[in-house]
Design an enzyme around this catalytic site. Structure first.
Site, PDB file in Angstrom:
ATOM      1  N   PHE A  16       0.805  -1.214   0.000  1.00 49.49           N
ATOM      2  CA  PHE A  16       0.000   0.000   0.000  1.00 49.49           C
ATOM      3  C   PHE A  16       0.840   1.267   0.000  1.00 49.49           C
ATOM      4  O   PHE A  16       0.394   2.306  -0.450  1.00 49.49           O
ATOM      5  CB  PHE A  16      -0.940   0.018   1.212  1.00 49.49           C
ATOM      6  CG  PHE A  16      -2.180  -0.777   0.981  1.00 49.49           C
ATOM      7  CD1 PHE A  16      -3.326  -0.176   0.491  1.00 49.49           C
ATOM      8  CD2 PHE A  16      -2.200  -2.138   1.236  1.00 49.49           C
ATOM      9  CE1 PHE A  16      -4.472  -0.915   0.260  1.00 49.49           C
ATOM     10  CE2 PHE A  16      -3.338  -2.880   1.016  1.00 49.49           C
ATOM     11  CZ  PHE A  16      -4.479  -2.275   0.524  1.00 49.49           C
ATOM     12  N   GLU A  40      -1.919  -6.387   8.692  1.00 47.88           N
ATOM     13  CA  GLU A  40      -1.140  -5.241   8.238  1.00 47.88           C
ATOM     14  C   GLU A  40       0.259  -5.356   8.815  1.00 47.88           C
ATOM     15  O   GLU A  40       0.427  -5.789   9.949  1.00 47.88           O
ATOM     16  CB  GLU A  40      -1.766  -3.921   8.708  1.00 47.88           C
ATOM     17  CG  GLU A  40      -3.160  -3.671   8.184  1.00 47.88           C
ATOM     18  CD  GLU A  40      -4.256  -4.266   9.056  1.00 47.88           C
ATOM     19  OE1 GLU A  40      -3.964  -4.695  10.191  1.00 47.88           O
ATOM     20  OE2 GLU A  40      -5.395  -4.309   8.589  1.00 47.88           O
ATOM     21  N   ARG A  66       9.633  14.188  18.710  1.00 51.27           N
ATOM     22  CA  ARG A  66       8.987  13.148  17.911  1.00 51.27           C
ATOM     23  C   ARG A  66       7.572  13.608  17.592  1.00 51.27           C
ATOM     24  O   ARG A  66       6.740  13.755  18.493  1.00 51.27           O
ATOM     25  CB  ARG A  66       8.954  11.817  18.660  1.00 51.27           C
ATOM     26  CG  ARG A  66      10.325  11.222  18.938  1.00 51.27           C
ATOM     27  CD  ARG A  66      11.005  10.834  17.657  1.00 51.27           C
ATOM     28  NE  ARG A  66      12.200  10.037  17.912  1.00 51.27           N
ATOM     29  CZ  ARG A  66      12.908   9.480  16.966  1.00 51.27           C
ATOM     30  NH1 ARG A  66      12.587   9.636  15.702  1.00 51.27           N
ATOM     31  NH2 ARG A  66      13.977   8.785  17.275  1.00 51.27           N
ATOM     32  N   GLU A  94      25.717   7.110  13.531  1.00 46.39           N
ATOM     33  CA  GLU A  94      24.630   7.795  14.246  1.00 46.39           C
ATOM     34  C   GLU A  94      25.075   8.396  15.575  1.00 46.39           C
ATOM     35  O   GLU A  94      24.648   9.489  15.929  1.00 46.39           O
ATOM     36  CB  GLU A  94      23.450   6.843  14.467  1.00 46.39           C
ATOM     37  CG  GLU A  94      22.729   6.453  13.204  1.00 46.39           C
ATOM     38  CD  GLU A  94      21.976   7.588  12.540  1.00 46.39           C
ATOM     39  OE1 GLU A  94      21.580   8.556  13.229  1.00 46.39           O
ATOM     40  OE2 GLU A  94      21.779   7.520  11.309  1.00 46.39           O
ATOM     41  N   GLU A  98      24.456  12.294  16.249  1.00 43.30           N
ATOM     42  CA  GLU A  98      23.444  12.698  17.219  1.00 43.30           C
ATOM     43  C   GLU A  98      24.014  13.240  18.522  1.00 43.30           C
ATOM     44  O   GLU A  98      23.374  14.051  19.176  1.00 43.30           O
ATOM     45  CB  GLU A  98      22.496  11.529  17.509  1.00 43.30           C
ATOM     46  CG  GLU A  98      21.638  11.166  16.318  1.00 43.30           C
ATOM     47  CD  GLU A  98      20.579  10.125  16.624  1.00 43.30           C
ATOM     48  OE1 GLU A  98      20.467   9.681  17.793  1.00 43.30           O
ATOM     49  OE2 GLU A  98      19.855   9.753  15.684  1.00 43.30           O
ATOM     50  N   PRO A 116       6.302  -6.508  17.373  1.00 40.49           N
ATOM     51  CA  PRO A 116       5.910  -7.596  16.486  1.00 40.49           C
ATOM     52  C   PRO A 116       4.425  -7.645  16.142  1.00 40.49           C
ATOM     53  O   PRO A 116       4.035  -8.386  15.249  1.00 40.49           O
ATOM     54  CB  PRO A 116       6.327  -8.852  17.257  1.00 40.49           C
ATOM     55  CG  PRO A 116       6.310  -8.431  18.685  1.00 40.49           C
ATOM     56  CD  PRO A 116       6.742  -6.991  18.680  1.00 40.49           C
ATOM     57  N   GLU A 142      18.650  17.282   8.827  1.00 36.71           N
ATOM     58  CA  GLU A 142      17.717  18.407   8.752  1.00 36.71           C
ATOM     59  C   GLU A 142      16.438  18.157   9.547  1.00 36.71           C
ATOM     60  O   GLU A 142      15.866  19.072  10.125  1.00 36.71           O
ATOM     61  CB  GLU A 142      17.378  18.663   7.281  1.00 36.71           C
ATOM     62  CG  GLU A 142      16.536  19.885   7.049  1.00 36.71           C
ATOM     63  CD  GLU A 142      16.302  20.111   5.569  1.00 36.71           C
ATOM     64  OE1 GLU A 142      15.222  19.732   5.091  1.00 36.71           O
ATOM     65  OE2 GLU A 142      17.205  20.659   4.920  1.00 36.71           O
ATOM     66  N   GLU A 144      16.076  16.459  12.321  1.00 41.18           N
ATOM     67  CA  GLU A 144      16.314  16.127  13.723  1.00 41.18           C
ATOM     68  C   GLU A 144      16.351  17.383  14.589  1.00 41.18           C
ATOM     69  O   GLU A 144      16.917  18.400  14.202  1.00 41.18           O
ATOM     70  CB  GLU A 144      17.637  15.355  13.881  1.00 41.18           C
ATOM     71  CG  GLU A 144      17.597  13.980  13.262  1.00 41.18           C
ATOM     72  CD  GLU A 144      18.904  13.230  13.384  1.00 41.18           C
ATOM     73  OE1 GLU A 144      18.837  12.009  13.587  1.00 41.18           O
ATOM     74  OE2 GLU A 144      19.976  13.838  13.273  1.00 41.18           O
TER      75      GLU A 144
END
Length: 185
Positions: A16, A40, A66, A94, A98, A116, A142, A144
Site C-alpha cells: 500500500f 497489516e 517526535r 549515528e 546525534e 511484532p 535536517e 532532527e
C-alpha cells in the site's frame, strides 16, 4: 531463545505504501492453526542503537522531538540501517551525528524485535565505551531536533520508574547494558 519458524501460507500480498524508511503492506494469510485473515505489516530494514557510557559512568542520551507523540522523548542514539549496511556501521555513524561522541570500544548487547504486532523491525543494540568528545559539534540531519543529555544510571532508572517520556527501545537497551556492566563487576 529464537523465534519459532512456523510459516504462514501467504494467500495474497498488497503493497500500500513504499516509503523512505519503511513499507506498509496488507497480507492475507492462513496461519499455522488454519485461521485466515488480513494482517497489516510495516516492513522495516531494522535499527541500530548505542548505549554510550562516559568514563565517569554517565549515560549519553538525546532528548529528541517526535512528531508522532507531539513532544520530546529521552532516547539513546539510534538510526535506521541502510540497505546492505552492517548495523555496527550504522550506529558508529549515528552516535557521532546525534551526540558528538565517538566510541572506541563497542560490544554487542544483542538484538530484539521492536513491535511484532505490526512490524518486522529488529533493533541491534550496542554498548559504546571509551568515548571521545569530538571537537566539532555534530551535524544533525535536517529533520532532527536533538539535545544531548548526560545521566547517571540511578537518574535514568528514576526517570523510567517515574514515567518520564522515554522510548521503549531505550528502556530495554538500558537494562541489557546494565546487566552486562553489573556482570563485569
Amino acid at each position: 531463545m529464537s523465534v519459532s519458524n512456523e510459516p504462514s501460507e501467504i494467500l495474497q500480498r498488497k503493497l500500500f505504501y513504499k516509503g523512505r524508511k519503511f513499507d506498509y503492506e496488507v497480507i492475507k494469510l492462513r496461519l499455522p492453526n488454519g485461521v485466515e485473515g488480513d494482517w497489516e505489516c510495516i516492513r522495516h530494514p531494522g535499527g541500530a542503537l548505542a548505549v554510550p557510557v562516559t568514563p565517569e559512568g554517565k549515560f549519553v542520551l538525546v532528548k529528541q522531538y517526535r512528531f508522532t507523540v507531539k513532544g520530546r522523548l529521552l532516547e539513546f542514539p539510534a538510526g535506521t540501517v541502510e540497505p546492505d549496511e552492517d548495523p555496527a556501521e550504522t550506529i558508529k555513524r549515528e552516535i557521532e551525528e546525534e551526540t558528538g561522541y565517538r566510541a572506541h570500544q563497542w560490544q554487542s548487547l544483542g538484538k530484539f524485535i521492536l513491535a511484532p504486532g505490526y512490524s518486522d523491525e529488529y533493533i541491534y543494540a550496542f554498548l559504546a565505551r571509551d568515548l571521545e568528545k569530538l571537537a566539532q559539534p555534530p551535524q544533525q540531519d535536517e529533520d532532527e531536533d536533538i539535545e544531548v543529555v548526560l545521566m547517571s544510571g540511578e537518574e535514568l532508572e528514576a526517570a523510567i520508574v517515574a514515567g518520564e517520556p522515554i522510548d521503549g527501545k531505550s528502556i530495554a537497551s538500558f537494562y541489557m547494558a546494565r546487566a552486562l556492566l553489573n556482570s563485569e563487576g
